[in-house]
Scaffold this motif. Structure first.
Motif, PDB file in Angstrom:
ATOM      1  N   LYS A  62       0.828  -1.205   0.000  1.00  0.00           N
ATOM      2  CA  LYS A  62       0.000   0.000   0.000  1.00  0.00           C
ATOM      3  C   LYS A  62       0.867   1.262   0.000  1.00  0.00           C
ATOM      4  CE  LYS A  62      -2.616   0.386   3.573  1.00  0.00           C
ATOM      5  NZ  LYS A  62      -3.558   0.558   4.658  1.00  0.00           N
ATOM      6  N   GLU A  89      -0.570  -3.248  15.755  1.00  0.00           N
ATOM      7  CA  GLU A  89      -0.669  -2.029  14.960  1.00  0.00           C
ATOM      8  C   GLU A  89      -0.460  -2.317  13.476  1.00  0.00           C
ATOM      9  OE1 GLU A  89       0.777   1.385  18.128  1.00  0.00           O
ATOM     10  OE2 GLU A  89       2.309   0.179  17.126  1.00  0.00           O
ATOM     11  N   GLU A  92      -3.582  -3.981  12.144  1.00  0.00           N
ATOM     12  CA  GLU A  92      -4.635  -2.982  12.009  1.00  0.00           C
ATOM     13  C   GLU A  92      -4.404  -2.094  10.790  1.00  0.00           C
ATOM     14  OE1 GLU A  92      -8.197  -1.485  12.654  1.00  0.00           O
ATOM     15  OE2 GLU A  92      -7.357  -3.085  13.882  1.00  0.00           O
ATOM     16  N   MET A  93      -3.145  -1.687  10.570  1.00  0.00           N
ATOM     17  CA  MET A  93      -2.815  -0.867   9.393  1.00  0.00           C
ATOM     18  C   MET A  93      -3.139  -1.602   8.092  1.00  0.00           C
ATOM     19  SD  MET A  93       0.869   0.771  10.484  1.00  0.00           S
ATOM     20  CE  MET A  93       1.240   1.329   8.830  1.00  0.00           C
ATOM     21  N   LYS A  95      -5.490  -3.529   7.502  1.00  0.00           N
ATOM     22  CA  LYS A  95      -6.935  -3.625   7.276  1.00  0.00           C
ATOM     23  C   LYS A  95      -7.544  -2.298   6.842  1.00  0.00           C
ATOM     24  CE  LYS A  95      -7.429  -7.346  10.603  1.00  0.00           C
ATOM     25  NZ  LYS A  95      -7.980  -7.762  11.900  1.00  0.00           N
ATOM     26  N   GLU A  96      -6.765  -1.227   6.918  1.00  0.00           N
ATOM     27  CA  GLU A  96      -7.278   0.105   6.560  1.00  0.00           C
ATOM     28  C   GLU A  96      -7.395   0.275   5.073  1.00  0.00           C
ATOM     29  OE1 GLU A  96      -4.524   2.755   8.469  1.00  0.00           O
ATOM     30  OE2 GLU A  96      -5.428   2.446  10.408  1.00  0.00           O
TER      31      GLU A  96
END
Length: 96
Positions: A62, A89, A92-93, A95-96
């Motif tokens: 990404k 973290e 979680e990143m 999945k953004e």
């Protein structure tokens, strides 16, 4: 006096627990990153290692795509994005 002792013990435990944070990625160099990721994953199951590895790949892709025109900037942006992050973290990143 007992109340003061209990408060002192509670304060000391809070400091101790705060100091024992989760390990993070050190992206200051390729070698440091490799070593920090190995340290972070040493007690993980294979499934957890796979999930974390996929999350790192997703974040890397990404960030690299956002900086496609400049490979040097892309590499630096990936390091900046991952540096200091915990396993949670990074996942979680991804999945953004």
């Amino acid at each position: 006096m007992k109340k003061f002792t209990y408060l002192l013990v509670a304060f000391a435990m809070t400091l101790f627990l705060t100091a024992c944070g989760a390990p993070t990625i050190d992206a200051s160099s390729e070698q440091a990153m490799k070593e920090s990721v190995e340290e972070m994953t040493k007690d993980m199951t294979e499934a957890e290692k796979t999930e974390f590895g996929m999350a790192i790949m997703a974040v890397t892709m990404k960030v690299a795509m956002q900086n496609m025109g400049n490979p040097e900037k892309a590499e630096e942006a990936v390091q900046d994005a991952l540096d200091g992050k915990t396993v949670e973290e990074v996942i979680e990143m991804s999945k953004e």
